[in-house]
Design an enzyme around this catalytic site. Structure first.
Site, PDB file in Angstrom:
ATOM      1  N   CYS A 226       0.870  -1.187   0.000  1.00  0.00           N
ATOM      2  CA  CYS A 226       0.000   0.000   0.000  1.00  0.00           C
ATOM      3  C   CYS A 226       0.896   1.223   0.000  1.00  0.00           C
ATOM      4  O   CYS A 226       2.089   1.128  -0.329  1.00  0.00           O
ATOM      5  CB  CYS A 226      -0.985  -0.029   1.173  1.00  0.00           C
ATOM      6  SG  CYS A 226      -0.206   0.031   2.794  1.00  0.00           S
TER       7      CYS A 226
ATOM      8  N   ASN B  27       2.297   1.517   4.328  1.00  0.00           N
ATOM      9  CA  ASN B  27       2.618   0.261   5.033  1.00  0.00           C
ATOM     10  C   ASN B  27       2.302   0.357   6.530  1.00  0.00           C
ATOM     11  O   ASN B  27       2.922  -0.316   7.345  1.00  0.00           O
ATOM     12  CB  ASN B  27       4.093  -0.155   4.800  1.00  0.00           C
ATOM     13  CG  ASN B  27       4.448  -1.568   5.242  1.00  0.00           C
ATOM     14  OD1 ASN B  27       5.579  -1.833   5.638  1.00  0.00           O
ATOM     15  ND2 ASN B  27       3.514  -2.492   5.204  1.00  0.00           N
TER      16      ASN B  27
ATOM     17  N   CYS C  74      -1.347   0.862   7.410  1.00  0.00           N
ATOM     18  CA  CYS C  74      -2.778   0.554   7.573  1.00  0.00           C
ATOM     19  C   CYS C  74      -3.173  -0.702   6.790  1.00  0.00           C
ATOM     20  O   CYS C  74      -3.366  -1.771   7.356  1.00  0.00           O
ATOM     21  CB  CYS C  74      -3.651   1.733   7.137  1.00  0.00           C
ATOM     22  SG  CYS C  74      -3.349   3.246   8.076  1.00  0.00           S
ATOM     23  N   ARG C  75      -3.306  -0.563   5.459  1.00  0.00           N
ATOM     24  CA  ARG C  75      -3.909  -1.654   4.691  1.00  0.00           C
ATOM     25  C   ARG C  75      -2.998  -2.855   4.481  1.00  0.00           C
ATOM     26  O   ARG C  75      -3.420  -3.996   4.680  1.00  0.00           O
ATOM     27  CB  ARG C  75      -4.385  -1.119   3.321  1.00  0.00           C
ATOM     28  CG  ARG C  75      -5.560  -0.171   3.437  1.00  0.00           C
ATOM     29  CD  ARG C  75      -5.766   0.609   2.166  1.00  0.00           C
ATOM     30  NE  ARG C  75      -4.651   1.521   1.911  1.00  0.00           N
ATOM     31  CZ  ARG C  75      -4.484   2.249   0.820  1.00  0.00           C
ATOM     32  NH1 ARG C  75      -5.373   2.145  -0.151  1.00  0.00           N
ATOM     33  NH2 ARG C  75      -3.454   3.057   0.698  1.00  0.00           N
ATOM     34  N   SER C  76      -1.732  -2.630   4.058  1.00  0.00           N
ATOM     35  CA  SER C  76      -0.904  -3.803   3.731  1.00  0.00           C
ATOM     36  C   SER C  76      -0.501  -4.618   4.962  1.00  0.00           C
ATOM     37  O   SER C  76      -0.472  -5.853   4.881  1.00  0.00           O
ATOM     38  CB  SER C  76       0.311  -3.426   2.872  1.00  0.00           C
ATOM     39  OG  SER C  76       1.173  -2.540   3.523  1.00  0.00           O
TER      40      SER C  76
ATOM     41  N   ASP D  17      -8.514   3.595   1.318  1.00  0.00           N
ATOM     42  CA  ASP D  17      -7.519   4.034   2.300  1.00  0.00           C
ATOM     43  C   ASP D  17      -8.247   4.541   3.551  1.00  0.00           C
ATOM     44  O   ASP D  17      -8.975   5.531   3.478  1.00  0.00           O
ATOM     45  CB  ASP D  17      -6.696   5.160   1.665  1.00  0.00           C
ATOM     46  CG  ASP D  17      -5.566   5.616   2.553  1.00  0.00           C
ATOM     47  OD1 ASP D  17      -5.508   5.189   3.724  1.00  0.00           O
ATOM     48  OD2 ASP D  17      -4.728   6.405   2.075  1.00  0.00           O
TER      49      ASP D  17
HETATM   50  P1  4NP Z   1      -1.806   2.864   4.051  1.00  0.00           P
HETATM   51  O1  4NP Z   1      -2.462   4.223   4.578  1.00  0.00           O
HETATM   52  O2  4NP Z   1      -1.274   3.174   2.663  1.00  0.00           O
HETATM   53  O3  4NP Z   1      -2.953   1.922   4.035  1.00  0.00           O
HETATM   54  O4  4NP Z   1      -0.722   2.476   5.037  1.00  0.00           O
HETATM   55  C1  4NP Z   1      -1.797   5.459   4.602  1.00  0.00           C
HETATM   56  C2  4NP Z   1      -0.822   5.689   5.534  1.00  0.00           C
HETATM   57  C3  4NP Z   1      -0.177   6.927   5.572  1.00  0.00           C
HETATM   58  C4  4NP Z   1      -0.535   7.897   4.663  1.00  0.00           C
HETATM   59  C5  4NP Z   1      -1.498   7.653   3.708  1.00  0.00           C
HETATM   60  C6  4NP Z   1      -2.137   6.419   3.676  1.00  0.00           C
HETATM   61  N1  4NP Z   1       0.092   9.167   4.725  1.00  0.00           N
HETATM   62  O5  4NP Z   1      -0.312  10.058   3.947  1.00  0.00           O
HETATM   63  O6  4NP Z   1       1.023   9.348   5.519  1.00  0.00           O
END
Ligand code: 4NP
Length: 162
Positions: free
Chosen positions: A11, A14, A16-18, A126
């Site tokens: 993702c 790294n 939240c989702r992955s 997200d």
């Molecule tokens: P992820 O979510 O891609 O599912 O880990 C996010 C984590 C951080 C950010 C965006 C999405 N960020 O903008 O820092």
């Protein structure tokens, strides 16, 4: 040479989702006794070395899965040969992986929900900028993805029917 399928979830951050996809597949594979190499990474480098988002840790813990020891890492070009399957959580991550993929790499790239019949082409939304409900949706999505992926991987282990 790989001795078993090696799955990398990717993702953006790294956090939240992955990591939740990694946790869901580890749990499903453990339950079914399937040996897989499983990891996750981000296309971005903002959170390298950090633990998963506390809200991601909480939704995993609510399902009796501990992910507090996971640490963020960024995708590398070596991942495209180390892993047999690199699975993006959304289209932006998939496009970035297609751009990063070295010419000789043989990893199969896909979206996680491509592995769920009827949800092909859908992203896992997200949840980072939303509330806790978003993380429950993420957990449901990554669990469905993990189950679909495992079904496919274990089917393809079967000898061809004649
Ligand atoms: P992820 O979510 O891609 O599912 O880990 C996010 C984590 C951080 C950010 C965006 C999405 N960020 O903008 O820092």
């Amino acid at each position: 040479m790989r001795t078993m399928p090696a799955i990398l979830f990717v993702c953006l951050g790294n956090i939240c989702r992955s990591p939740l996809a990694e946790a869901a597949l580890r749990e499903e594979a453990r339950r079914r006794g399937v040996a897989l190499e499983i990891d996750s990474a981000g296309t971005g480098d903002w959170h390298v070395g950090a633990a998963p988002d506390p809200r991601a840790q909480a939704i995993a813990r609510a399902h009796d899965v501990e992910i507090g020891h996971y640490r963020v890492r960024q995708v590398t070009s070596a991942d495209f040969t180390r892993f047999s399957h690199i699975i993006a959580l959304d289209h932006e991550n998939l496009a970035n992986l297609q751009r990063l993929r070295p010419a000789a790499a043989d990893a199969e790239l896909s979206l996680l929900l491509d592995h769920v019949p009827g949800r092909e082409g859908e992203p896992v939304a997200d949840p980072y900028f939303g509330g806790p409900v978003g993380f429950a949706v993420t957990w449901a999505d990554v669990t469905a993805g993990a189950q679909g992926l495992l079904a496919r991987l274990t089917e393809s282990d079967q000898p061809p029917r004649v």
